[in-house]
Structure formats: C-alpha cells, structure tokens
Scaffold this motif. Sequence first.
Motif, PDB file in Angstrom:
ATOM      1  N   LEU A   1      -9.258  -0.659  -0.990  1.00 10.07           N
ATOM      2  CA  LEU A   1      -8.334  -1.576  -0.125  1.00 10.07           C
ATOM      3  C   LEU A   1      -9.540  -2.440   0.830  1.00 10.07           C
ATOM      4  CD1 LEU A   1      -6.205   1.359   1.215  1.00 10.07           C
ATOM      5  CD2 LEU A   1      -5.520  -0.722  -0.067  1.00 10.07           C
TER       6      LEU A   1
ATOM      7  N   TYR B   1      -4.709  -4.894  -0.365  1.00 12.11           N
ATOM      8  CA  TYR B   1      -5.680  -4.875  -1.435  1.00 12.11           C
ATOM      9  C   TYR B   1      -6.253  -6.136  -1.363  1.00 12.11           C
ATOM     10  CZ  TYR B   1      -3.590  -0.665  -3.147  1.00 12.11           C
ATOM     11  OH  TYR B   1      -3.145   0.707  -3.302  1.00 12.11           O
TER      12      TYR B   1
ATOM     13  N   VAL C   1       0.977  -1.249  -0.001  1.00 10.24           N
ATOM     14  CA  VAL C   1       0.175  -0.054   0.010  1.00 10.24           C
ATOM     15  C   VAL C   1       0.968   1.201  -0.053  1.00 10.24           C
ATOM     16  CG1 VAL C   1      -1.657   1.166   1.164  1.00 10.24           C
ATOM     17  CG2 VAL C   1      -1.720  -1.138   1.177  1.00 10.24           C
TER      18      VAL C   1
END
Length: 301
Positions: A243, A281, A108
Amino acid sequence: MDSGFTTRIQKEACIGCGLCTEVCPSRVLFLEAGKAEVLEADCLACGHCEAVCPENAIKAAGPTPWLRGFAGFEIPERPLPPGEFDAGNLVGLMLSRRSCRNFRDKEVGQEVLQDLAGVGVTAPSGTNSQALCFTVLSTRQAVVEWAEGIGNFFRRLNRLAGRPVLRLLLKALGRPELHNYYLNHYQSVQGALAEWEQKGVDRLFHGAPAVMIVSSSNNASCPAEDALLASQNILLAAHSLGLGTCLVGFAVAAMKKDPSLARMVGIPTDDTAYAVIALGYPSVKYLRFTSRKEPSLRFKA
C-alpha cells in the motif's frame, strides 16, 4: 488512567527465579516465600514479566486480550532478541516508504485495514495506557464526503483570511495566526479548492480509496506521542503490504479548529485525532532512494 489490565501469577508454575522483579518498571513485583507476588493496584500491566518468565507463569491481560489477530500475514512464535533482525533491511524499508499522492482505483480490503490497526497497537504507549482508536473510512465515497466537510472549513477560513483589515487587526492584537496562514497557505488552498470544484481533482486525499484516523483518549498520559508512534508503525506496515500512504496534516489541523469534523466521522469528544493517513494501492513505482538531510547531532560527554 485505569487501563483495565490485570496481572496474574500462577504460583504452582513459578520457580522464584526473580527475573520478573528485575524487569518490572514499576517495581510492583517481589518474591515472597520463593514465589512472585504483585501489587496489582500499581501495576502498569506492561507485560515485561510475562515476556521474560521462563516458566510462562505470569499472565498480563487486558479487558479484551488480543495478539496475533492478523489475517494477511504471520508473526514469529517468539520475540526477536536485540541484534537478530537485519538493520539494513529495516532502514531499507524506512527509506522505501514515500508519501503517496498517486493511487489506483482499487479498494483496500477490510481485513487489510484491520491488520494495519493491529500493527498500530504494537507501538509503545505512555504508562501502557493503550488508549488508541483507529477510525477507518473504508470507501472512496466516505472519503469524499469527509473531504467535502474539510473543504467547507477551508472555504470559511479562506474567506476570513482574504480580509486584510481583519488579518492586520488580529496581528496587532497579538494573534498573528490568520496573517501567517494567509502568507503560507491561502493561495495553495484556494487553488486546491478551485481544482476540486471545477475538475474534481482531490488535492487533500489525492484520490485515496481509504483513510485511517489515529486518535487517542484525552485521559492517556502521552496521547499525542502514542498516536504518532502507532502511525509510523502503520506507515511502514502498509508499505510492506503493497500500500501507499500519505499523512494529511491539513485534515488534522481542520479537526483541531472545527471539532464537528471529528464528530462527522464518529470520533467522540473525549478523543483527539493526531494523525490522518490516506491509504491505497499506489499507481507509481519508485526506483531509487533519495537523500535526506544530514542528522543534526549534539553529544554531551
């Protein structure tokens, strides 16, 4: 606590409409000679006065003023009045977010994590203390190292819980916590530790590449409530940014019992962590809403 906020009134711009005095929750704003005045020592610096002023004559600013510091998206120029956002879309977002335990092997980005912290501080806080802090483990390696520390805590706890005489003695002395832990969590924790040691299966953070810890200063008036409200904002924003998230209560519980785990990730002694969010994710896509319990309501006329 002293928030370090200040409220300033530009007298040349003030038209004396009195709207600021009507919305002030602390009643520290008043009109004098047709101009707004403020008793700043008692001001919460909540910003209601600045937000309502038709002439933009009031500025409520903190020691490090911040707004609109988002890298991945834009926000509207003006606030949305009540009723001007579609409730169905809002509830749809809430129902769509699910706890994610299946993450892709993809980091991320730091800007995304910064945006999520920025979303967190948009939540309300008691007496406008805004005393939150967001500790971010931004790499899988950092997450694994902290998971090892938490795992060691639970190894020690399970060794104690595995001693029946100790459990029953503590229960007889009015301290049933270890006995209750044994009944409710011992077996599952033992299995999770074995999977981690033997197969590398992460049952704590579920393979997440990042973790965000939401803490608040112990001097805040409502630290737990502030942190949990901010966490809900983060969960919903993370979903909208693609996310997956999962609240990890075992990590929070471990930090409460073993403060060294908080120090391990840099949380100071005058802060308390109230939420740990696994971030990444998702590798799974959900296709439909699922049911919830019917709300339990009590009305009093």
